[in-house]
Design a protein around this motif. Structure first.
Motif, PDB file in Angstrom:
ATOM      1  N   THR A  26       0.832  -1.197   0.000  1.00  0.00           N
ATOM      2  CA  THR A  26       0.000   0.000   0.000  1.00  0.00           C
ATOM      3  C   THR A  26       0.873   1.256   0.000  1.00  0.00           C
ATOM      4  N   LEU A  27       1.918   1.240   0.849  1.00  0.00           N
ATOM      5  CA  LEU A  27       2.856   2.365   0.901  1.00  0.00           C
ATOM      6  C   LEU A  27       3.550   2.566  -0.435  1.00  0.00           C
ATOM      7  N   ARG A  28       3.942   1.443  -1.075  1.00  0.00           N
ATOM      8  CA  ARG A  28       4.573   1.540  -2.396  1.00  0.00           C
ATOM      9  C   ARG A  28       3.645   2.180  -3.403  1.00  0.00           C
ATOM     10  N   GLN A  29       2.383   1.770  -3.385  1.00  0.00           N
ATOM     11  CA  GLN A  29       1.397   2.344  -4.297  1.00  0.00           C
ATOM     12  C   GLN A  29       1.196   3.841  -4.005  1.00  0.00           C
ATOM     13  N   GLY A  32       4.174   5.674  -5.183  1.00  0.00           N
ATOM     14  CA  GLY A  32       4.110   5.774  -6.652  1.00  0.00           C
ATOM     15  C   GLY A  32       3.110   6.831  -7.080  1.00  0.00           C
ATOM     16  N   GLU A  33       1.928   6.818  -6.412  1.00  0.00           N
ATOM     17  CA  GLU A  33       0.902   7.815  -6.714  1.00  0.00           C
ATOM     18  C   GLU A  33       1.418   9.215  -6.369  1.00  0.00           C
ATOM     19  N   GLU A  40       3.222  15.617 -12.000  1.00  0.00           N
ATOM     20  CA  GLU A  40       2.190  16.505 -12.537  1.00  0.00           C
ATOM     21  C   GLU A  40       2.352  17.918 -11.991  1.00  0.00           C
ATOM     22  N   LEU A  41       2.622  18.012 -10.696  1.00  0.00           N
ATOM     23  CA  LEU A  41       2.845  19.326 -10.100  1.00  0.00           C
ATOM     24  C   LEU A  41       4.070  19.999 -10.713  1.00  0.00           C
ATOM     25  N   ASN A  42       5.126  19.223 -10.928  1.00  0.00           N
ATOM     26  CA  ASN A  42       6.335  19.782 -11.562  1.00  0.00           C
ATOM     27  C   ASN A  42       6.034  20.272 -12.978  1.00  0.00           C
ATOM     28  N   LYS A  43       5.210  19.511 -13.721  1.00  0.00           N
ATOM     29  CA  LYS A  43       4.817  19.949 -15.068  1.00  0.00           C
ATOM     30  C   LYS A  43       4.016  21.248 -15.002  1.00  0.00           C
ATOM     31  N   LYS A  44       3.062  21.299 -14.058  1.00  0.00           N
ATOM     32  CA  LYS A  44       2.243  22.491 -13.914  1.00  0.00           C
ATOM     33  C   LYS A  44       3.084  23.691 -13.489  1.00  0.00           C
TER      34      LYS A  44
END
Length: 193
Positions: A26-29, A32-33, A40-44
């Motif tokens: 769960t922590l890995r997921q 990853g999320e 996405e934040l870096n792209k924005k």
């Protein structure tokens, strides 16, 4: 009993390991999320930085354009002022010329018809040039007195009431330039007694 407790212990260990493994997955997921969200934040943020740069460049362009327009406006204002100065100088030259021409016409010996004809021809040519320039002369004998156009320097008494307030003599002509009085005509006026 010993085996039962051992089995129980092994089972608990396995459950604990399984629970820890599930939490780890769960922590890995979630990590990853979180990484995808971070990307996405870096792209924005990158897009926002580009947008800010574009706006900064637009503002710089507008400031440069505004500075050019201010410079152009100062040039236009300077040219306008120079035009007004030139116009005023030309009007002074015109006044001096007109005064001399008026005096020449007024004091010309009427016996010299050739000179009188020449002056009349010159006056017609001047009238056309003055009209083109927006200049109208003030200085007709027999016209009614108008304090906006005439400066009275002499009053002549008369018994004829029809002449009361009429121009008797024009000593120096005046003129209008583009509808505004630039110089009043200096005149003598009849006054009925």
């Amino acid at each position: 009993m010993f085996f039962k407790s051992r089995e129980k212990e092994d089972r608990l260990k396995n459950e604990l390991i399984q629970s820890l493994d599930d939490r780890f997955q769960t922590l890995r997921q979630e990590i990853g999320e979180g990484g995808r969200q971070m990307e996405e934040l870096n792209k924005k943020v990158g897009q926002l930085q580009l947008s800010v740069q574009r706006h900064d460049m637009s503002i710089e362009d507008l400031l440069e354009e505004w500075e050019e327009k201010r410079s152009d406006e100062a040039d236009v204002r300077s040219r306008f002022q120079e035009g007004e100065r030139s116009e005023n100088l030309l009007l002074k030259v015109f006044e001096a010329y007109q005064e001399q021409f008026w005096s020449l016409k007024r004091f010309t010996d009427t016996a010299d018809t050739k000179l009188a004809e020449q002056l009349e021809l010159m006056e017609k040519n001047l009238m056309h040039a003055r009209q083109i320039c927006g200049i109208s002369m003030i200085g007709d004998c027999g016209a009614a007195l108008n304090y906006d156009l005439h400066e009275v320097i002499e009053v002549l008494d008369t018994t004829d009431t029809r002449l009361d307030g009429m121009i008797a003599v024009v000593y120096s002509c005046g003129y209008l330039y583009k509808g505004k009085v630039k110089k009043k005509a200096r005149v003598a006026v009849y006054r009925a007694i």
